[in-house]
Design a protein around this motif. Structure first.
Motif, PDB file in Angstrom:
ATOM      1  N   LEU A 153       3.827   1.554   1.082  1.00 16.91           N
ATOM      2  CA  LEU A 153       3.562   0.128   1.203  1.00 16.91           C
ATOM      3  C   LEU A 153       2.794  -0.391  -0.010  1.00 16.91           C
ATOM      4  O   LEU A 153       3.058  -1.496  -0.494  1.00 16.91           O
ATOM      5  N   LEU A 154       1.870   0.399  -0.502  1.00 17.73           N
ATOM      6  CA  LEU A 154       1.123   0.000  -1.701  1.00 17.73           C
ATOM      7  C   LEU A 154       2.069  -0.159  -2.892  1.00 17.73           C
ATOM      8  O   LEU A 154       1.954  -1.112  -3.665  1.00 17.73           O
ATOM      9  N   ASP A 155       3.011   0.782  -3.019  1.00 17.15           N
ATOM     10  CA  ASP A 155       3.986   0.690  -4.114  1.00 17.15           C
ATOM     11  C   ASP A 155       4.830  -0.572  -3.985  1.00 17.15           C
ATOM     12  O   ASP A 155       5.107  -1.262  -4.969  1.00 17.15           O
ATOM     13  N   GLU A 156       5.278  -0.881  -2.765  1.00 18.40           N
ATOM     14  CA  GLU A 156       6.112  -2.057  -2.532  1.00 18.40           C
ATOM     15  C   GLU A 156       5.361  -3.342  -2.879  1.00 18.40           C
ATOM     16  O   GLU A 156       5.895  -4.246  -3.526  1.00 18.40           O
ATOM     17  N   LEU A 157       4.111  -3.445  -2.438  1.00 17.56           N
ATOM     18  CA  LEU A 157       3.334  -4.658  -2.689  1.00 17.56           C
ATOM     19  C   LEU A 157       2.947  -4.780  -4.155  1.00 17.56           C
ATOM     20  O   LEU A 157       2.903  -5.887  -4.698  1.00 17.56           O
ATOM     21  N   TRP A 158       2.673  -3.657  -4.775  1.00 18.00           N
ATOM     22  CA  TRP A 158       2.338  -3.680  -6.195  1.00 18.00           C
ATOM     23  C   TRP A 158       3.528  -4.223  -6.996  1.00 18.00           C
ATOM     24  O   TRP A 158       3.392  -5.073  -7.863  1.00 18.00           O
ATOM     25  N   ASP A 159       4.734  -3.741  -6.677  1.00 15.54           N
ATOM     26  CA  ASP A 159       5.924  -4.224  -7.377  1.00 15.54           C
ATOM     27  C   ASP A 159       6.114  -5.722  -7.183  1.00 15.54           C
ATOM     28  O   ASP A 159       6.497  -6.444  -8.094  1.00 15.54           O
ATOM     29  N   ALA A 160       5.860  -6.191  -5.965  1.00 14.30           N
ATOM     30  CA  ALA A 160       6.072  -7.607  -5.658  1.00 14.30           C
ATOM     31  C   ALA A 160       5.018  -8.489  -6.311  1.00 14.30           C
ATOM     32  O   ALA A 160       5.308  -9.590  -6.775  1.00 14.30           O
ATOM     33  N   ALA A 161       3.780  -8.002  -6.335  1.00 14.07           N
ATOM     34  CA  ALA A 161       2.682  -8.819  -6.841  1.00 14.07           C
ATOM     35  C   ALA A 161       2.573  -8.775  -8.357  1.00 14.07           C
ATOM     36  O   ALA A 161       2.062  -9.695  -8.984  1.00 14.07           O
ATOM     37  N   GLY A 162       3.073  -7.700  -8.952  1.00 11.84           N
ATOM     38  CA  GLY A 162       2.952  -7.555 -10.390  1.00 11.84           C
ATOM     39  C   GLY A 162       1.545  -7.187 -10.814  1.00 11.84           C
ATOM     40  O   GLY A 162       1.189  -7.245 -11.979  1.00 11.84           O
ATOM     41  N   GLU A 163       0.728  -6.792  -9.854  1.00 11.64           N
ATOM     42  CA  GLU A 163      -0.642  -6.380 -10.156  1.00 11.64           C
ATOM     43  C   GLU A 163      -1.052  -5.309  -9.157  1.00 11.64           C
ATOM     44  O   GLU A 163      -0.393  -5.104  -8.134  1.00 11.64           O
ATOM     45  N   PHE A 164      -2.122  -4.621  -9.449  1.00  8.19           N
ATOM     46  CA  PHE A 164      -2.537  -3.513  -8.602  1.00  8.19           C
ATOM     47  C   PHE A 164      -2.988  -4.017  -7.232  1.00  8.19           C
ATOM     48  O   PHE A 164      -3.749  -4.979  -7.120  1.00  8.19           O
ATOM     49  N   VAL A 165      -2.482  -3.364  -6.188  1.00 10.92           N
ATOM     50  CA  VAL A 165      -2.891  -3.659  -4.814  1.00 10.92           C
ATOM     51  C   VAL A 165      -3.546  -2.399  -4.261  1.00 10.92           C
ATOM     52  O   VAL A 165      -2.907  -1.349  -4.185  1.00 10.92           O
ATOM     53  N   ASN A 166      -4.812  -2.494  -3.884  1.00 12.01           N
ATOM     54  CA  ASN A 166      -5.504  -1.294  -3.419  1.00 12.01           C
ATOM     55  C   ASN A 166      -5.416  -1.127  -1.907  1.00 12.01           C
ATOM     56  O   ASN A 166      -4.869  -1.962  -1.199  1.00 12.01           O
ATOM     57  N   ASP A 167      -5.983  -0.042  -1.417  1.00  8.97           N
ATOM     58  CA  ASP A 167      -5.878   0.301  -0.001  1.00  8.97           C
ATOM     59  C   ASP A 167      -6.539  -0.752   0.883  1.00  8.97           C
ATOM     60  O   ASP A 167      -6.020  -1.096   1.954  1.00  8.97           O
ATOM     61  N   ASN A 168      -7.665  -1.281   0.451  1.00  5.69           N
ATOM     62  CA  ASN A 168      -8.345  -2.317   1.241  1.00  5.69           C
ATOM     63  C   ASN A 168      -7.513  -3.591   1.318  1.00  5.69           C
ATOM     64  O   ASN A 168      -7.466  -4.248   2.363  1.00  5.69           O
ATOM     65  N   THR A 169      -6.857  -3.937   0.208  1.00  7.29           N
ATOM     66  CA  THR A 169      -6.006  -5.127   0.198  1.00  7.29           C
ATOM     67  C   THR A 169      -4.845  -4.965   1.161  1.00  7.29           C
ATOM     68  O   THR A 169      -4.468  -5.912   1.868  1.00  7.29           O
ATOM     69  N   LEU A 170      -4.273  -3.757   1.230  1.00  2.00           N
ATOM     70  CA  LEU A 170      -3.179  -3.494   2.159  1.00  2.00           C
ATOM     71  C   LEU A 170      -3.624  -3.718   3.595  1.00  2.00           C
ATOM     72  O   LEU A 170      -2.908  -4.341   4.393  1.00  2.00           O
ATOM     73  N   THR A 171      -4.806  -3.219   3.927  1.00  4.39           N
ATOM     74  CA  THR A 171      -5.342  -3.411   5.281  1.00  4.39           C
ATOM     75  C   THR A 171      -5.470  -4.894   5.612  1.00  4.39           C
ATOM     76  O   THR A 171      -5.138  -5.329   6.715  1.00  4.39           O
ATOM     77  N   VAL A 172      -5.922  -5.688   4.638  1.00  3.25           N
ATOM     78  CA  VAL A 172      -6.068  -7.128   4.840  1.00  3.25           C
ATOM     79  C   VAL A 172      -4.698  -7.765   5.083  1.00  3.25           C
ATOM     80  O   VAL A 172      -4.538  -8.600   5.979  1.00  3.25           O
ATOM     81  N   ARG A 232      -1.377   6.889  13.458  1.00  7.73           N
ATOM     82  CA  ARG A 232      -2.668   7.432  13.016  1.00  7.73           C
ATOM     83  C   ARG A 232      -2.508   8.511  11.953  1.00  7.73           C
ATOM     84  O   ARG A 232      -1.747   9.453  12.099  1.00  7.73           O
ATOM     85  N   GLY A 233      -3.241   8.342  10.862  1.00  9.69           N
ATOM     86  CA  GLY A 233      -3.261   9.339   9.804  1.00  9.69           C
ATOM     87  C   GLY A 233      -2.050   9.337   8.886  1.00  9.69           C
ATOM     88  O   GLY A 233      -1.983  10.124   7.950  1.00  9.69           O
ATOM     89  N   THR A 234      -1.082   8.446   9.159  1.00 13.44           N
ATOM     90  CA  THR A 234       0.147   8.434   8.360  1.00 13.44           C
ATOM     91  C   THR A 234       0.451   7.075   7.762  1.00 13.44           C
ATOM     92  O   THR A 234       0.626   6.923   6.556  1.00 13.44           O
ATOM     93  N   GLY A 235       0.542   6.062   8.623  1.00 13.68           N
ATOM     94  CA  GLY A 235       0.909   4.731   8.140  1.00 13.68           C
ATOM     95  C   GLY A 235       1.279   3.821   9.284  1.00 13.68           C
ATOM     96  O   GLY A 235       0.516   3.681  10.246  1.00 13.68           O
ATOM     97  N   TYR A 236       2.468   3.255   9.233  1.00 12.53           N
ATOM     98  CA  TYR A 236       2.898   2.284  10.238  1.00 12.53           C
ATOM     99  C   TYR A 236       4.389   2.461  10.519  1.00 12.53           C
ATOM    100  O   TYR A 236       5.125   3.076   9.742  1.00 12.53           O
ATOM    101  N   ARG A 237       4.837   1.892  11.619  1.00 11.82           N
ATOM    102  CA  ARG A 237       6.267   1.844  11.915  1.00 11.82           C
ATOM    103  C   ARG A 237       6.582   0.603  12.697  1.00 11.82           C
ATOM    104  O   ARG A 237       5.688  -0.021  13.315  1.00 11.82           O
ATOM    105  N   LEU A 238       7.849   0.216  12.710  1.00  9.01           N
ATOM    106  CA  LEU A 238       8.297  -0.933  13.486  1.00  9.01           C
ATOM    107  C   LEU A 238       8.358  -0.559  14.956  1.00  9.01           C
ATOM    108  O   LEU A 238       8.736   0.560  15.319  1.00  9.01           O
ATOM    109  N   GLY A 239       7.996  -1.504  15.820  1.00 11.67           N
ATOM    110  CA  GLY A 239       8.052  -1.266  17.244  1.00 11.67           C
ATOM    111  C   GLY A 239       9.483  -1.167  17.743  1.00 11.67           C
ATOM    112  O   GLY A 239      10.444  -1.416  17.022  1.00 11.67           O
TER     113      GLY A 239
END
Length: 228
Positions: free
Chosen positions: A173-192, A215-222
């Motif tokens: 997810l961090l990689d995906e958002l970084w590509d979209a934003a064109g700037e570094f997206v950190n772990d805290n930003t992802l949580t937000v 838990r401990g991995t990431g997220y998934r669609l319901g």
């Protein structure tokens, strides 16, 4: 798990293909004849079909036509080397790709994955828990009312929609958002961003049903999603 429909009359080729596909994590259903293939298509749903053109009681063109009329899935033809006329006919009938025998296993798997990716992107309407997403227009609605997402929120939602059966790691997810934003997206930003997105799309953000935490991995669609 993706479901592959294999239509191949050569027992040795079929056996080797089933072993290869299952080793890659696919579920495989096999039919050796045109008649059996048509019967199976009528009662099963698949994600992709591998169809031999030459069959003992007919041909793969008829099977392809039946598949395309009942299921909107990619069809890859398995054809004899140098049979250009058959290839052209197959493509004109709606086949998505072809591969000539004898083929390299890695090449076949690569073509299957490419066809599946294209197929998943072609779905333009998606619904889950009252949330409707039209990827063709970019419109997102909740219980019939349009909601407005930022570009990154929408990109985040699309990652889940395009991978409905997968656990998405935070790193991806961090990689995906970084590509979209064109700037570094950190772990805290992802949580937000996850929190903001849930506040807009969930009925109860504290108990999400659309974007679930693993838990401990990431997220998934319901569960309970529908794509068209």
């Amino acid at each position: 798990m993706k479901r592959i429909f294999l239509v191949e009359d050569d027992k040795a080729i079929a056996k080797n293909l089933m072993l290869l596909l299952r080793s890659e994590g696919y579920t495989v259903t096999h039919a050796p004849t045109q008649s059996e293939a048509i019967d199976l298509v009528s009662v099963n749903r698949f994600d992709l079909a591998l169809v031999d053109i030459s069959l003992p009681d007919g041909n793969g063109f008829t099977v392809c036509t039946e598949i395309k009329e009942t299921q909107d899935i990619p069809v890859i033809f398995l054809t004899a080397s140098g049979d250009e006329a058959s290839v052209v006919t197959g493509l004109n009938m709606g086949a998505d790709d072809y591969i000539t025998k004898p083929f390299r296993p890695r090449e076949l798997i690569a073509r299957i994955k490419t066809a599946l990716r294209k197929s998943s992107r072609s779905a333009s309407a998606f619904e889950i828990c009252g949330l409707n997403v039209d990827t063709a227009s970019g419109v997102v609605k909740k219980d019939g009312s349009e909601i407005f997402l930022s570009a990154l929120e929408y990109r985040l939602l699309l990652v889940f929609i395009n991978n409905p059966k997968s656990i998405i790691t935070r790193g991806r997810l961090l990689d995906e958002l970084w590509d979209a934003a064109g700037e570094f997206v950190n772990d805290n930003t992802l949580t937000v961003y996850i929190k903001r997105l849930r506040e807009k799309i969930e009925n109860d953000p504290a108990n999400p049903q659309i974007i679930l935490t693993v838990r401990g991995t990431g997220y998934r669609l319901g569960d309970g999603y529908v794509s068209q």
